[in-house]
Design a protein around this motif. Structure first.
Motif, mmCIF file in Angstrom:
data_model
loop_
_atom_site.group_PDB
_atom_site.id
_atom_site.type_symbol
_atom_site.label_atom_id
_atom_site.label_comp_id
_atom_site.label_asym_id
_atom_site.label_seq_id
_atom_site.Cartn_x
_atom_site.Cartn_y
_atom_site.Cartn_z
ATOM 1 N N MET A 1 0.853 -1.181 0.000
ATOM 2 C CA MET A 1 0.000 0.000 0.000
ATOM 3 C C MET A 1 0.895 1.238 0.000
ATOM 4 O O MET A 1 1.840 1.318 0.776
ATOM 5 N N GLN A 2 0.613 2.179 -0.866
ATOM 6 C CA GLN A 2 1.324 3.446 -0.885
ATOM 7 C C GLN A 2 0.484 4.471 -0.123
ATOM 8 O O GLN A 2 -0.313 5.202 -0.696
ATOM 9 N N GLU A 3 0.702 4.520 1.195
ATOM 10 C CA GLU A 3 -0.128 5.342 2.062
ATOM 11 C C GLU A 3 -0.085 6.819 1.679
ATOM 12 O O GLU A 3 -1.128 7.486 1.620
ATOM 13 N N LYS A 4 1.089 7.340 1.380
ATOM 14 C CA LYS A 4 1.212 8.757 1.011
ATOM 15 C C LYS A 4 0.374 9.066 -0.231
ATOM 16 O O LYS A 4 -0.326 10.076 -0.290
ATOM 17 N N GLU A 5 0.430 8.191 -1.211
ATOM 18 C CA GLU A 5 -0.351 8.372 -2.439
ATOM 19 C C GLU A 5 -1.851 8.400 -2.137
ATOM 20 O O GLU A 5 -2.597 9.217 -2.691
ATOM 21 N N LEU A 6 -2.299 7.529 -1.248
ATOM 22 C CA LEU A 6 -3.722 7.491 -0.905
ATOM 23 C C LEU A 6 -4.165 8.757 -0.184
ATOM 24 O O LEU A 6 -5.240 9.295 -0.471
ATOM 25 N N TRP A 7 -3.346 9.268 0.734
ATOM 26 C CA TRP A 7 -3.709 10.501 1.439
ATOM 27 C C TRP A 7 -3.747 11.687 0.480
ATOM 28 O O TRP A 7 -4.609 12.563 0.585
ATOM 29 N N GLU A 8 -2.831 11.727 -0.475
ATOM 30 C CA GLU A 8 -2.852 12.807 -1.479
ATOM 31 C C GLU A 8 -4.097 12.709 -2.342
ATOM 32 O O GLU A 8 -4.735 13.721 -2.648
ATOM 33 N N LEU A 9 -4.459 11.499 -2.728
ATOM 34 C CA LEU A 9 -5.672 11.296 -3.518
ATOM 35 C C LEU A 9 -6.908 11.707 -2.720
ATOM 36 O O LEU A 9 -7.806 12.380 -3.245
ATOM 37 N N GLU A 10 -6.933 11.334 -1.459
ATOM 38 C CA GLU A 10 -8.068 11.703 -0.593
ATOM 39 C C GLU A 10 -8.224 13.222 -0.532
ATOM 40 O O GLU A 10 -9.333 13.750 -0.631
ATOM 41 N N ARG A 11 -7.115 13.922 -0.400
ATOM 42 C CA ARG A 11 -7.163 15.391 -0.354
ATOM 43 C C ARG A 11 -7.724 15.968 -1.657
ATOM 44 O O ARG A 11 -8.480 16.940 -1.628
ATOM 45 N N THR A 12 -7.384 15.382 -2.801
ATOM 46 C CA THR A 12 -7.899 15.905 -4.071
ATOM 47 C C THR A 12 -9.417 15.789 -4.142
ATOM 48 O O THR A 12 -10.064 16.656 -4.728
ATOM 49 N N PHE A 13 -9.976 14.744 -3.555
ATOM 50 C CA PHE A 13 -11.435 14.624 -3.571
ATOM 51 C C PHE A 13 -12.095 15.759 -2.799
ATOM 52 O O PHE A 13 -13.190 16.183 -3.149
ATOM 53 N N ALA A 74 -7.921 1.154 3.179
ATOM 54 C CA ALA A 74 -8.917 2.067 3.735
ATOM 55 C C ALA A 74 -8.229 3.158 4.536
ATOM 56 O O ALA A 74 -7.187 2.932 5.152
ATOM 57 N N LEU A 75 -8.835 4.335 4.517
ATOM 58 C CA LEU A 75 -8.392 5.476 5.307
ATOM 59 C C LEU A 75 -9.515 5.865 6.256
ATOM 60 O O LEU A 75 -10.692 5.852 5.873
ATOM 61 N N SER A 95 -14.407 7.912 6.383
ATOM 62 C CA SER A 95 -13.704 6.688 5.996
ATOM 63 C C SER A 95 -13.813 6.545 4.486
ATOM 64 O O SER A 95 -14.821 6.914 3.880
ATOM 65 N N SER A 96 -12.744 6.040 3.894
ATOM 66 C CA SER A 96 -12.699 5.821 2.445
ATOM 67 C C SER A 96 -12.056 4.473 2.176
ATOM 68 O O SER A 96 -11.017 4.148 2.759
ATOM 69 N N ALA A 97 -12.668 3.713 1.295
ATOM 70 C CA ALA A 97 -12.115 2.423 0.878
ATOM 71 C C ALA A 97 -11.659 2.552 -0.572
ATOM 72 O O ALA A 97 -12.401 3.049 -1.429
ATOM 73 N N TYR A 98 -10.436 2.127 -0.822
ATOM 74 C CA TYR A 98 -9.836 2.214 -2.152
ATOM 75 C C TYR A 98 -9.563 0.819 -2.700
ATOM 76 O O TYR A 98 -9.239 -0.106 -1.945
ATOM 77 N N GLY A 102 -6.454 -1.554 -12.655
ATOM 78 C CA GLY A 102 -5.545 -1.192 -13.745
ATOM 79 C C GLY A 102 -4.311 -0.463 -13.264
ATOM 80 O O GLY A 102 -3.826 0.442 -13.950
ATOM 81 N N GLY A 103 -3.821 -0.807 -12.068
ATOM 82 C CA GLY A 103 -2.618 -0.181 -11.533
ATOM 83 C C GLY A 103 -2.844 1.161 -10.864
ATOM 84 O O GLY A 103 -1.893 1.775 -10.388
ATOM 85 N N GLN A 104 -4.088 1.639 -10.807
ATOM 86 C CA GLN A 104 -4.401 2.938 -10.206
ATOM 87 C C GLN A 104 -5.350 2.757 -9.037
ATOM 88 O O GLN A 104 -6.273 1.942 -9.094
#
Length: 117
Positions: A1-13, A74-75, A95-98, A102-104
């Protein structure tokens, strides 16, 4: 899991507009909000985002992340968000489940419980 990537994605939402949602939502995604909004599927989420002002700033606290294998995570966190219009900050437990498609990473499920004051 790339935690930093997920938190950045969460912020964009939170702060970006419809293009972020169109790109980042899983095909069968659901968003769960307090009444009167309720549960929104992907199409209804995109429609709602199109018609709503975005948050200008969000702060996450009490952040936790869990991995459910290489293709799911999940975050969980508390959010405090503000709009440009000077309205009171919005606070919620979220809470968010990812899922990885396709690699994303794609957002499959997001839930918010508003907090008082």
């Amino acid at each position: 899991m790339q935690e930093k990537e997920l938190w950045e994605l969460e912020r964009t939402f939170w702060v970006d507009g419809e293009p972020a949602y169109a790109q980042g939502l899983a095909p069968e995604s659901l968003m769960v909000f307090a009444p009167p909004v309720g549960v929104l599927d992907r199409a209804r989420t995109l429609e709602a985002i199109r018609n709503a002002p975005r948050w200008k700033h969000v702060v996450f606290a009490a952040e936790r992340a869990i991995s459910a294998g290489p293709h799911a995570a999940a975050l969980v966190y508390e959010a405090t968000a503000e709009r440009d219009d000077g309205s009171a900050p919005y606070k919620a437990q979220c809470s968010s489940a990812y899922v990885r498609i396709g690699g994303q990473w794609r957002l499959a499920l997001h839930q918010q419980t508003p907090l008082a004051g």
